[in-house]
Design a protein around this motif. Structure first.
Motif, PDB file in Angstrom:
ATOM      1  N   LEU A 387       0.833  -1.204   0.000  1.00 53.69           N
ATOM      2  CA  LEU A 387       0.000   0.000   0.000  1.00 53.69           C
ATOM      3  C   LEU A 387       0.866   1.250   0.000  1.00 53.69           C
ATOM      4  O   LEU A 387       0.589   2.215  -0.722  1.00 53.69           O
ATOM      5  N   CYS A 388       1.932   1.259   0.801  1.00 53.79           N
ATOM      6  CA  CYS A 388       2.854   2.393   0.837  1.00 53.79           C
ATOM      7  C   CYS A 388       3.485   2.611  -0.526  1.00 53.79           C
ATOM      8  O   CYS A 388       3.588   3.736  -1.019  1.00 53.79           O
ATOM      9  N   THR A 389       3.897   1.510  -1.172  1.00 53.90           N
ATOM     10  CA  THR A 389       4.535   1.608  -2.485  1.00 53.90           C
ATOM     11  C   THR A 389       3.578   2.166  -3.524  1.00 53.90           C
ATOM     12  O   THR A 389       3.928   3.058  -4.303  1.00 53.90           O
ATOM     13  N   ILE A 390       2.355   1.666  -3.551  1.00 50.74           N
ATOM     14  CA  ILE A 390       1.398   2.124  -4.554  1.00 50.74           C
ATOM     15  C   ILE A 390       1.018   3.583  -4.330  1.00 50.74           C
ATOM     16  O   ILE A 390       0.848   4.359  -5.279  1.00 50.74           O
ATOM     17  N   ALA A 446      -6.753  -2.961  -3.536  1.00 48.03           N
ATOM     18  CA  ALA A 446      -7.963  -2.877  -2.708  1.00 48.03           C
ATOM     19  C   ALA A 446      -7.716  -1.972  -1.500  1.00 48.03           C
ATOM     20  O   ALA A 446      -8.570  -1.143  -1.145  1.00 48.03           O
ATOM     21  N   GLN A 447      -6.537  -2.122  -0.869  1.00 48.01           N
ATOM     22  CA  GLN A 447      -6.191  -1.252   0.251  1.00 48.01           C
ATOM     23  C   GLN A 447      -6.117   0.201  -0.195  1.00 48.01           C
ATOM     24  O   GLN A 447      -6.584   1.115   0.503  1.00 48.01           O
ATOM     25  N   PHE A 448      -5.534   0.426  -1.369  1.00 49.47           N
ATOM     26  CA  PHE A 448      -5.356   1.786  -1.874  1.00 49.47           C
ATOM     27  C   PHE A 448      -6.702   2.430  -2.186  1.00 49.47           C
ATOM     28  O   PHE A 448      -6.918   3.615  -1.907  1.00 49.47           O
ATOM     29  N   PHE A 451      -8.175   3.466   1.004  1.00 49.36           N
ATOM     30  CA  PHE A 451      -7.432   4.603   1.543  1.00 49.36           C
ATOM     31  C   PHE A 451      -7.824   5.890   0.814  1.00 49.36           C
ATOM     32  O   PHE A 451      -8.028   6.937   1.454  1.00 49.36           O
ATOM     33  N   LEU A 452      -7.946   5.844  -0.508  1.00 53.46           N
ATOM     34  CA  LEU A 452      -8.359   7.018  -1.274  1.00 53.46           C
ATOM     35  C   LEU A 452      -9.784   7.433  -0.930  1.00 53.46           C
ATOM     36  O   LEU A 452     -10.090   8.628  -0.845  1.00 53.46           O
TER      37      LEU A 452
END
Length: 470
Positions: A387-390, A446-448, A451-452
């Motif tokens: 998630l951090c990377t994306i 999915a996490q991103f 988060f958005l």
């Protein structure tokens, strides 16, 4: 009858001239001081980049790509270089503390800028916590080499890793906060000293590794083929996170329009050569199968080559210093980005307060330190590294897009550096970011998305209604 002003339009933007004019002071007139020269900026960049990614994350990249990890590092660096050109141009043209957030505000509008700042909070927060956890591993390695003992597992690992609390991770964040609130001059000096020391340590590692180099250890070069190299590239990208922090020093550099572009490009080139040399030395000395997935891999390689724990202890000491400097640099960058967002009304005003005594955002820095220390102390971050990377890649793509918009909208904007081969390089930068985002996998996507969605809700309910842009 009094009626409140309508919410701000998320598509409206702030001009580069206004961003620069409003920079430098909080609402009470207290400002940042320009004390950082080119050498300090380069050291700051190296301090922000070189840390857990190479000292801890190398083993993860090798586990994916094998000895071909050197190709993964080059491909990850290529993505960063393409975007680094855009950072260099915008950092020189808009020398403010907001970095990617401010660039997006000028080029893509307020709504996109808020989401970029939201992603930067993720990037810096997860990376600081992950770096602090990696620091804890090398503290134990150093203690073992010096005394034969380690900290109790219950006090050096979070619950997800079988412990109770990771006290060393909390300690390094606390020490960084104390140094940052004392003043940027002291922080810059400490970062420069730590950056030089870790460069010496890594060069020493290369010398030891290449002394035992065997070409046969590089075979099979790519055991999992192109798929392994691609996965290794995504893992290696985490090693480069932080180079954009240089642009957050835009209001504290003495000659930002000249020095920021130079510092960014020098840092990326220097770090790429160093990473590739370390990767070849490590895998060539003992083989990729013995490096991949091994904690404190660099200390292990030195111990194997020298037959003694002394060399590994020296590497562990270098890692402790190196990783601490990353925590310092990234906390610095995050505090400056939130300060810029606070000036615009998009986050609470406490983050914009600058101490008249130290010329630093003391309250904001301490709040950030406490917030970031919690996941470092108690959480396993493996599940959110993707998630951090994306999120980081999305921010980099936004910077490239903002550059292209500003080239058309602000053709006369003073630029001390211009991206070569425009618009090819920014478009390639966006393409590389999208490819690496795809490689993170559906779980990270999915996490991103969640988060958005949270960021959009926060902007709609808080930031949009409190925006000071008129």
């Amino acid at each position: 009858m009094h009626t409140s002003a309508p919410p701000a339009n998320p598509l409206r933007f702030k001009s580069p001239a206004r961003l620069v004019a409003e920079a430098g002071h909080d609402r009470q007139g207290h400002g940042l001081k320009r004390t950082m020269g080119l050498f300090q900026l380069i050291c700051f960049g190296v301090g922000a980049i070189v840390g857990t990614g190479i000292f801890v994350g190398l083993s993860d990249s090798v586990a994916q790509a094998g000895p071909a990890v050197v190709v993964s590092f080059i491909l990850a660096a290529l993505t960063c270089v393409l975007t680094a050109f855009s950072f260099a141009e915008l950092g020189g043209a808009i020398p403010v503390a907001g970095s990617s957030y401010s660039f997006a505000y000028a080029g893509l509008g307020e709504g996109a800028a808020f989401l970029v700042g939201w992603c930067l909070l993720l990037e810096y927060g997860v990376s600081v916590a992950a770096v602090a956890v990696g620091w804890s591993q090398y503290v134990n390695e150093l203690l073992h080499s010096l005394t034969g003992h380690q900290l109790p597992h219950v006090l050096s690992a979070g619950p997800a890793d079988g412990g109770a609390v990771n006290l060393p991770a909390v300690l390094v964040i606390a020490l960084a906060c104390v140094l940052l609130v004392r003043g940027v001059r002291e922080s810059a000096r400490a970062t420069a000293a730590m950056a030089l020391l870790k460069l010496v340590i890594l060069l020493l590692f290369c010398a030891i590794g290449f002394s035992a180099f065997r070409a046969g250890n590089l075979l099979p070069f790519a055991p999992d083929g192109l798929g392994g190299i691609g996965a290794g590239t995504t893992a290696a990208f985490f090693s480069y996170i932080g180079f954009d922090a240089i642009t957050t020093a835009g209001e504290e550099a003495r000659d930002p329009r000249r020095s920021i572009p130079i510092a960014i490009l020098v840092c990326i080139g220097l770090v790429t050569v160093l990473y590739c040399a370390v990767a070849v030395a490590a895998t060539g000395a003992v083989g990729g199968d013995r490096v991949g997935g091994r904690p404190a891999a660099l200390s292990y390689v030195v111990n194997e080559v020298t037959g003694s724990a002394v060399g590994g202890g020296i590497i562990a000491f270098g890692a402790v210093v190196a990783i601490a400097s990353v925590v310092l640099a990234v906390l610095y960058g995050q505090s400056r980005i939130l300060m810029s967002m606070s000036r615009d009304g998009l986050v609470p005003g406490v983050f914009a307060r600058v101490s008249p005594r130290t010329s630093t955002p003391v309250a904001g820095t301490l709040i950030i330190g406490v917030v970031f220390a919690v996941p470092a102390a108690f959480c396993s971050l493996d599940a959110v590294v993707g998630l951090c990377t994306i999120g980081t890649l999305a921010t980099m793509a936004a910077v490239n897009a903002a550059l292209m918009v500003l080239r058309r909208r602000e053709p006369d904007l003073p630029r001390t550096f211009r991206v070569p081969l425009y618009p090819v390089l920014p478009l390639l930068g966006i393409g590389c970011c999208v490819y690496l985002m795809y490689e993170t996998g559906w779980a990270a996507w999915a996490q991103f998305a969640a988060f958005l969605a949270a960021g959009c809700a926060l902007y709609a309910t808080y930031g949009r209604r409190r925006s000071r842009l008129s």
